[in-house]
Write an enzyme that holds these catalytic residues in place. Structure first.
Site, mmCIF file in Angstrom:
data_model
loop_
_atom_site.group_PDB
_atom_site.id
_atom_site.type_symbol
_atom_site.label_atom_id
_atom_site.label_comp_id
_atom_site.label_asym_id
_atom_site.label_seq_id
_atom_site.Cartn_x
_atom_site.Cartn_y
_atom_site.Cartn_z
ATOM 1 N N CYS A 134 0.652 -1.094 -0.016
ATOM 2 C CA CYS A 134 -0.091 0.297 -0.138
ATOM 3 C C CYS A 134 0.815 1.268 0.105
ATOM 4 C CB CYS A 134 -0.931 -0.021 1.147
ATOM 5 S SG CYS A 134 -2.120 1.302 1.133
ATOM 6 N N CYS A 135 2.009 1.347 0.775
ATOM 7 C CA CYS A 135 2.739 2.497 0.876
ATOM 8 C C CYS A 135 3.590 2.532 -0.307
ATOM 9 C CB CYS A 135 3.707 2.215 2.123
ATOM 10 S SG CYS A 135 3.129 2.630 3.651
ATOM 11 N N CYS A 217 -0.994 8.187 7.253
ATOM 12 C CA CYS A 217 -2.402 8.074 6.572
ATOM 13 C C CYS A 217 -3.077 7.676 7.860
ATOM 14 C CB CYS A 217 -2.236 6.907 5.684
ATOM 15 S SG CYS A 217 -1.483 7.347 4.197
ATOM 16 N N CYS A 220 -3.287 4.066 9.468
ATOM 17 C CA CYS A 220 -2.175 3.437 9.978
ATOM 18 C C CYS A 220 -1.524 4.330 11.087
ATOM 19 C CB CYS A 220 -1.200 2.944 8.875
ATOM 20 S SG CYS A 220 -1.742 1.847 7.629
ATOM 21 N N CYS A 243 7.568 4.166 5.771
ATOM 22 C CA CYS A 243 6.670 3.901 4.351
ATOM 23 C C CYS A 243 7.678 3.210 3.556
ATOM 24 C CB CYS A 243 6.021 5.130 4.199
ATOM 25 S SG CYS A 243 7.090 6.478 3.656
#
Length: 247
Positions: A134-135, A217, A220, A243
């Site tokens: 995702c990062c 974000c 998280c 990240c």
């Protein structure tokens, strides 16, 4: 050490064509030690004089300290913000306030896919099932693509923030991106940051005063209890600490 620059970014008389990785690495090798103990403003002056319009700033909008330091030396500097689609409302508000009140050219970078498109491709809430991916999709790859227009960028990394950043150089080489990575505030303590903010009326993300000393974000990031590591609220309950932008 003294570095002479002019205030208009397009009137410095500097060759702004991109340098080769070899040339950039040579600059890091020569100037890294020279600037290690220099004040943040001198480091920025050097970067502006050396890279011209191929120098930018990245900001996560936790505060505007770095942006303020750089924009006072280089008015109109490009400030890159990664709009991941998962930010707190307060973070977006801080970005908008920076754009409205500071002498910068704010550039919001968005991932290739929207959150909905990413969910359709990888399954809902990828940040839960594969936070590294995702990062990568929402931060690392979009930033790397945008940095193609620059030879060097300034980050707000500070050695006091976490043990993983103790060795962050003031002038460093990012081999993955083949760019010069500049951390003008690397040697600043928490006390120095607080004093600068108080003395200069710096914009601060309101979440900082609500128990979020390190802001990412919203899925998280959690509040941090007094006495905890300031970055313990990032990816809490996992082994993830970065990240991927700075690793």
């Amino acid at each position: 050490m003294s570095v002479t620059t002019t205030t208009a970014r397009n009137k410095r008389g500097i060759d702004t064509a991109g340098r080769s990785p070899e040339e950039l690495r040579e600059l890091v090798s020569h100037w890294g030690a020279e600037l290690e103990l220099a004040p943040a403003e001198v480091i920025v002056e050097w970067a502006a004089a050396t890279f011209g319009e191929r120098f930018c700033v990245t900001s996560s909008m936790g505060d505007a300290v770095l942006t303020d330091v750089v924009s006072k030396v280089v008015p109109g500097i490009d400030v890159l913000f990664l709009d991941t689609g998962y930010h707190f409302v307060e973070t977006i508000g801080t970005r908008d306030a920076v754009e409205a009140t500071m002498p910068v050219n704010l550039i919001s970078i968005t991932p290739v896919q929207s959150v909905a498109e990413q969910d359709a491709t990888y399954g809902k809430d990828l940040y839960k099932t594969d936070p590294d991916l995702c990062c990568k999709l929402r931060k690392v790859e979009p930033l790397a693509a945008r940095l193609a227009d620059y030879d060097a960028w300034a980050t707000g990394l500070r050695r006091a923030e976490t043990k993983n950043r103790v060795i962050a150089p003031v002038i460093g080489w990012d081999a993955k991106k083949a760019k010069v990575k500049i951390s003008p505030l690397a040697r600043w303590s928490d006390e120095q940051v607080e004093k600068y903010m108080a003395d200069n009326g710096i914009l601060v993300n309101p979440l900082v005063y609500d128990g979020y000393p390190s802001i990412g974000c919203w899925p998280c990031t959690r509040r941090v209890a007094p006495g905890e590591d300031p970055r313990s609220g990032r990816w809490a309950g996992t082994n993830k600490t970065e990240c991927g932008i700075h690793s």
